[in-house]
Design a protein around this motif. Structure first.
Motif, PDB file in Angstrom:
ATOM      1  N   LYS A  35       0.830  -1.199   0.000  1.00 47.84           N
ATOM      2  CA  LYS A  35       0.000   0.000   0.000  1.00 47.84           C
ATOM      3  C   LYS A  35       0.863   1.246   0.000  1.00 47.84           C
ATOM      4  O   LYS A  35       1.905   1.295   0.670  1.00 47.84           O
ATOM      5  N   PHE A  36       0.400   2.261  -0.734  1.00 54.69           N
ATOM      6  CA  PHE A  36       0.959   3.609  -0.668  1.00 54.69           C
ATOM      7  C   PHE A  36      -0.101   4.491  -0.009  1.00 54.69           C
ATOM      8  O   PHE A  36      -1.265   4.494  -0.420  1.00 54.69           O
ATOM      9  N   ILE A  37       0.302   5.257   1.013  1.00 55.67           N
ATOM     10  CA  ILE A  37      -0.647   5.947   1.886  1.00 55.67           C
ATOM     11  C   ILE A  37      -0.350   7.442   1.928  1.00 55.67           C
ATOM     12  O   ILE A  37       0.805   7.851   2.066  1.00 55.67           O
ATOM     13  N   VAL A  38      -1.399   8.248   1.820  1.00 56.16           N
ATOM     14  CA  VAL A  38      -1.296   9.705   1.998  1.00 56.16           C
ATOM     15  C   VAL A  38      -2.270  10.096   3.103  1.00 56.16           C
ATOM     16  O   VAL A  38      -3.472   9.814   3.010  1.00 56.16           O
ATOM     17  N   ASP A  39      -1.750  10.737   4.152  1.00 54.32           N
ATOM     18  CA  ASP A  39      -2.553  11.087   5.327  1.00 54.32           C
ATOM     19  C   ASP A  39      -2.380  12.554   5.690  1.00 54.32           C
ATOM     20  O   ASP A  39      -1.369  13.185   5.379  1.00 54.32           O
ATOM     21  N   TYR A  40      -3.377  13.061   6.414  1.00 51.20           N
ATOM     22  CA  TYR A  40      -3.249  14.304   7.160  1.00 51.20           C
ATOM     23  C   TYR A  40      -3.052  13.900   8.606  1.00 51.20           C
ATOM     24  O   TYR A  40      -3.819  13.079   9.135  1.00 51.20           O
ATOM     25  N   SER A  41      -2.023  14.434   9.261  1.00 52.73           N
ATOM     26  CA  SER A  41      -1.639  13.947  10.587  1.00 52.73           C
ATOM     27  C   SER A  41      -1.384  15.096  11.539  1.00 52.73           C
ATOM     28  O   SER A  41      -0.875  16.149  11.142  1.00 52.73           O
ATOM     29  N   ASN A  42      -1.725  14.867  12.804  1.00 54.85           N
ATOM     30  CA  ASN A  42      -1.431  15.864  13.836  1.00 54.85           C
ATOM     31  C   ASN A  42      -1.644  15.278  15.224  1.00 54.85           C
ATOM     32  O   ASN A  42      -2.388  14.312  15.401  1.00 54.85           O
ATOM     33  N   SER A  79       4.088   7.485   8.920  1.00 57.99           N
ATOM     34  CA  SER A  79       4.542   8.831   9.255  1.00 57.99           C
ATOM     35  C   SER A  79       3.449   9.565  10.018  1.00 57.99           C
ATOM     36  O   SER A  79       2.278   9.486   9.656  1.00 57.99           O
ATOM     37  N   LYS A  80       3.863  10.276  11.054  1.00 56.17           N
ATOM     38  CA  LYS A  80       2.954  11.134  11.815  1.00 56.17           C
ATOM     39  C   LYS A  80       3.659  12.462  12.012  1.00 56.17           C
ATOM     40  O   LYS A  80       4.889  12.512  12.061  1.00 56.17           O
ATOM     41  N   ALA A  81       2.895  13.550  12.096  1.00 55.14           N
ATOM     42  CA  ALA A  81       3.519  14.871  12.097  1.00 55.14           C
ATOM     43  C   ALA A  81       2.762  15.857  12.959  1.00 55.14           C
ATOM     44  O   ALA A  81       1.554  15.731  13.169  1.00 55.14           O
ATOM     45  N   VAL A  82       3.498  16.852  13.446  1.00 60.11           N
ATOM     46  CA  VAL A  82       2.918  18.049  14.063  1.00 60.11           C
ATOM     47  C   VAL A  82       3.577  19.259  13.413  1.00 60.11           C
ATOM     48  O   VAL A  82       4.714  19.189  12.950  1.00 60.11           O
ATOM     49  N   ARG A  83       2.849  20.357  13.378  1.00 54.26           N
ATOM     50  CA  ARG A  83       3.380  21.579  12.791  1.00 54.26           C
ATOM     51  C   ARG A  83       3.063  22.742  13.709  1.00 54.26           C
ATOM     52  O   ARG A  83       1.920  22.912  14.142  1.00 54.26           O
ATOM     53  N   GLN A  84       4.063  23.545  14.024  1.00 54.01           N
ATOM     54  CA  GLN A  84       3.845  24.743  14.828  1.00 54.01           C
ATOM     55  C   GLN A  84       3.248  25.818  13.941  1.00 54.01           C
ATOM     56  O   GLN A  84       3.874  26.250  12.981  1.00 54.01           O
ATOM     57  N   TYR A  86       2.738  28.916  14.290  1.00 57.55           N
ATOM     58  CA  TYR A  86       3.289  30.274  14.256  1.00 57.55           C
ATOM     59  C   TYR A  86       4.540  30.376  13.385  1.00 57.55           C
ATOM     60  O   TYR A  86       4.873  31.451  12.910  1.00 57.55           O
ATOM     61  N   ASP A  87       5.277  29.309  13.140  1.00 57.71           N
ATOM     62  CA  ASP A  87       6.462  29.420  12.282  1.00 57.71           C
ATOM     63  C   ASP A  87       6.576  28.277  11.279  1.00 57.71           C
ATOM     64  O   ASP A  87       7.541  28.212  10.516  1.00 57.71           O
ATOM     65  N   TYR A  88       5.591  27.403  11.260  1.00 63.67           N
ATOM     66  CA  TYR A  88       5.516  26.325  10.275  1.00 63.67           C
ATOM     67  C   TYR A  88       6.656  25.314  10.374  1.00 63.67           C
ATOM     68  O   TYR A  88       6.909  24.581   9.425  1.00 63.67           O
ATOM     69  N   ASN A  89       7.387  25.290  11.488  1.00 59.87           N
ATOM     70  CA  ASN A  89       8.315  24.192  11.709  1.00 59.87           C
ATOM     71  C   ASN A  89       7.514  22.904  11.835  1.00 59.87           C
ATOM     72  O   ASN A  89       6.464  22.866  12.471  1.00 59.87           O
ATOM     73  N   ARG A  90       8.024  21.860  11.235  1.00 61.55           N
ATOM     74  CA  ARG A  90       7.306  20.591  11.222  1.00 61.55           C
ATOM     75  C   ARG A  90       8.186  19.499  11.812  1.00 61.55           C
ATOM     76  O   ARG A  90       9.375  19.432  11.518  1.00 61.55           O
ATOM     77  N   VAL A  91       7.559  18.665  12.656  1.00 56.63           N
ATOM     78  CA  VAL A  91       8.243  17.493  13.195  1.00 56.63           C
ATOM     79  C   VAL A  91       7.538  16.267  12.629  1.00 56.63           C
ATOM     80  O   VAL A  91       6.329  16.114  12.784  1.00 56.63           O
ATOM     81  N   VAL A  92       8.286  15.415  11.943  1.00 56.11           N
ATOM     82  CA  VAL A  92       7.724  14.201  11.343  1.00 56.11           C
ATOM     83  C   VAL A  92       8.303  12.990  12.046  1.00 56.11           C
ATOM     84  O   VAL A  92       9.526  12.852  12.164  1.00 56.11           O
ATOM     85  N   TYR A  93       7.415  12.128  12.523  1.00 61.73           N
ATOM     86  CA  TYR A  93       7.808  10.905  13.220  1.00 61.73           C
ATOM     87  C   TYR A  93       7.648   9.721  12.274  1.00 61.73           C
ATOM     88  O   TYR A  93       6.607   9.557  11.642  1.00 61.73           O
ATOM     89  N   ARG A  94       8.686   8.897  12.182  1.00 55.44           N
ATOM     90  CA  ARG A  94       8.652   7.684  11.361  1.00 55.44           C
ATOM     91  C   ARG A  94       8.528   6.489  12.300  1.00 55.44           C
ATOM     92  O   ARG A  94       9.422   6.239  13.114  1.00 55.44           O
TER      93      ARG A  94
END
Length: 197
Positions: A35-42, A79-84, A86-94
């Motif tokens: 499977k190839f997966i595209v998600d919105y994560s937060n 993959s899971k992610a959060v985005r700040q 106020y400055d759009y820094n993104r942290v992606v967890y694998r």
């Protein structure tokens, strides 16, 4: 993402007029696929804004006797992610993700639901605030999937699904253990190879 689920419902309704072209070869014992997966994560407990991520992996489905039910599992790099905001820094967890699901197939659609284990392998970031450290290495959650699977030939099936995943353990050890954290929702496209009985 609501448009993705609407698209899947359109596919399902259009497939109902041609059920003879859907899962015809249902005499399989196992299915192996990818499977190839595209998600919105937060993680909504930390920040209000999320991010789009991609994932993928391998699936195995074991049919339960002659029924329409199966046990579904596999191994995925999720993959899971959060985005700040106020400055759009993104942290992606694998994460290494292993689901264990009950699956039910009809001639048109399939549904599956169950639990998963997430093991954090690494994370990617530009600047990592203290609020994102440290991380819980092992998390558990639940998932739900609705999709369609259509045969290409006697052994191969093409599938597309919409899904929802939610952690029931919090990603940060400083938080209460059982508290909502990461949520992923999106769609997947894949292919299965059937081992016939």
């Amino acid at each position: 993402m609501k448009y993705i689920f609407a698209f899947i419902l359109v596919l399902i309704s259009s497939s109902s007029f041609g059920q003879d072209t859907t899962i015809v070869y249902n005499n399989f014992k196992y299915k192996f696929g990818t499977k190839f997966i595209v998600d919105y994560s937060n993680d909504y407990s930390l920040v209000p804004d999320g991010s789009t991520v991609v994932s993928g992996g391998f699936q195995v489905v074991r049919k339960i006797k002659k029924s329409k039910s199966s046990i579904e599992s596999g191994i995925y790099l999720m993959s899971k992610a959060v985005r700040q905001s106020y400055d759009y820094n993104r942290v992606v967890y694998r994460n290494l993700d292993i689901p264990i699901n009950y699956r039910y197939d009809t001639k048109v659609i399939y549904v599956s639901a169950g639990i998963y284990l997430d093991y954090l392998l690494w994370k990617e970031y530009n600047q990592l605030p203290e609020s994102y450290r440290p991380d819980r290495i092992l998390n558990i959650g639940y998932n739900f999937t609705l999709g369609i699977e259509k045969p290409i030939d006697k052994h191969l099936n093409l599938l597309i699904d919409g899904h929802f995943l939610n952690n029931i353990t919090h990603s940060k050890p400083s938080y209460k253990l059982f508290a909502p954290s990461y949520t992923n929702y999106g769609f997947a496209i894949g292919i299965n190879y059937k081992l016939l009985k």
